[in-house]
Design a protein around this motif. Sequence first.
Motif, short mmCIF file in Angstrom:
data_model
loop_
_atom_site.label_atom_id
_atom_site.label_comp_id
_atom_site.label_asym_id
_atom_site.label_seq_id
_atom_site.Cartn_x
_atom_site.Cartn_y
_atom_site.Cartn_z
N UNK A 188 -14.10 -23.44 25.34
CA UNK A 188 -15.16 -22.45 25.16
C UNK A 188 -15.35 -22.20 23.68
N UNK A 189 -16.57 -21.82 23.34
CA UNK A 189 -16.91 -21.56 21.94
C UNK A 189 -17.91 -20.42 21.87
N UNK A 190 -17.94 -19.73 20.72
CA UNK A 190 -18.73 -18.50 20.59
C UNK A 190 -20.22 -18.71 20.44
N UNK A 191 -20.63 -19.57 19.50
CA UNK A 191 -22.06 -19.65 19.17
C UNK A 191 -22.39 -20.96 18.46
N UNK A 192 -23.67 -21.19 18.18
CA UNK A 192 -24.09 -22.46 17.57
C UNK A 192 -23.41 -22.77 16.23
N UNK A 193 -22.98 -21.76 15.51
CA UNK A 193 -22.30 -22.02 14.24
C UNK A 193 -21.01 -22.81 14.45
N UNK A 194 -20.48 -22.76 15.66
CA UNK A 194 -19.20 -23.40 15.98
C UNK A 194 -19.37 -24.79 16.59
N UNK A 195 -20.58 -25.32 16.63
CA UNK A 195 -20.83 -26.59 17.32
C UNK A 195 -20.00 -27.77 16.81
N UNK B 76 -10.95 -32.37 35.17
CA UNK B 76 -11.75 -32.95 34.10
C UNK B 76 -12.14 -31.86 33.11
N UNK B 77 -12.61 -32.27 31.96
CA UNK B 77 -12.99 -31.35 30.90
C UNK B 77 -14.22 -30.54 31.31
N UNK B 78 -14.13 -29.23 31.11
CA UNK B 78 -15.24 -28.30 31.32
C UNK B 78 -15.43 -27.56 30.01
N UNK B 79 -16.62 -27.68 29.41
CA UNK B 79 -16.88 -27.08 28.10
C UNK B 79 -18.11 -26.17 28.18
N UNK B 80 -17.97 -24.93 27.69
CA UNK B 80 -19.06 -23.95 27.75
C UNK B 80 -19.15 -23.21 26.43
N UNK B 81 -20.37 -23.01 25.95
CA UNK B 81 -20.58 -22.34 24.67
C UNK B 81 -21.50 -21.13 24.83
N UNK B 82 -21.27 -20.14 24.00
CA UNK B 82 -22.14 -18.98 23.85
C UNK B 82 -22.15 -18.12 25.13
N UNK C 44 -24.40 -25.75 27.94
CA UNK C 44 -25.00 -25.03 26.82
C UNK C 44 -25.30 -23.58 27.20
N UNK C 45 -25.41 -22.74 26.20
CA UNK C 45 -25.70 -21.34 26.45
C UNK C 45 -27.15 -20.99 26.20
N UNK C 46 -27.32 -19.91 25.46
CA UNK C 46 -28.59 -19.22 25.40
C UNK C 46 -28.53 -18.15 26.48
N UNK C 47 -29.31 -17.12 26.36
CA UNK C 47 -29.25 -16.07 27.38
C UNK C 47 -29.91 -16.48 28.69
N UNK D 266 -27.17 -30.73 19.83
CA UNK D 266 -26.07 -31.15 18.95
C UNK D 266 -24.97 -31.86 19.75
N UNK D 267 -24.46 -31.28 20.86
CA UNK D 267 -23.47 -32.03 21.64
C UNK D 267 -24.03 -33.35 22.17
N UNK D 268 -25.28 -33.35 22.62
CA UNK D 268 -25.90 -34.57 23.13
C UNK D 268 -25.86 -35.67 22.08
N UNK D 269 -26.33 -35.38 20.89
CA UNK D 269 -26.37 -36.37 19.81
C UNK D 269 -24.96 -36.74 19.33
N UNK D 270 -24.12 -35.74 19.13
CA UNK D 270 -22.77 -36.00 18.60
C UNK D 270 -21.95 -36.86 19.56
N UNK D 271 -21.98 -36.55 20.83
CA UNK D 271 -21.19 -37.30 21.81
C UNK D 271 -21.76 -38.70 22.04
#
Length: 186
Positions: free
Chosen positions: A158-165, A105-111, A78-81, A24-29
């Motif tokens: 930072x973001x919690x999970x895929x619902x927040x993409x 610079x911007x550092x973005x991490x999810x999940x 991206x996350x995932x365990x 999703x970030x790949x396509x959106x950006x």
Amino acid sequence: MRDLSGKTIAIVATNGFEQSELEVPHKTLKDAGATVHIISLEAGEIKGWDKTDWGNAVKVDRTVDQVSADDYDAIVLPGGQINPDLLRVETSVLDLIKAFWTQKKVVAAICHAPWLLVETGIVKGRKVTSYPSVKTDVINAGGLWEDSTVVTDQGLITSRNPDDLPAFCDKIAGEILEGRHERRAA
């Protein structure tokens, strides 16, 4: 989505990334005009994890040893365990993340990806969210954990999970367009 033409973004992942958290970030950006590279430890492809089983493979554009933070405006983790757990023991990956941070610079991490921010020391004194199971790790590393959809602190997203993409991707675009960020305490 805001226009990101002329911006270049690194997405760093390995096998076991949560499928939607990379795709999703790949396509959106990309759709917003940015050049987006998938960066991994080895050339070829990496395979995602799609909720409960292995997902699709994605092509690796560059390896970690071929890139520098100098070449990018932002890094997305991206996350995932599986993915961040494998990456957080890789010195080259941690050094790359730290270089983005040092260059303001911007550092973005999810999940689960805030595990990487814990390993680099970036979370200390910063407002952060994550998947709930990572909360204690963030707090023990000195992070100021919040139960929020997306948290931004001086270019750290930072973001919690895929619902927040959707909100996560929007924040990434906004922070990139703001430019370099001072790293004052939260």
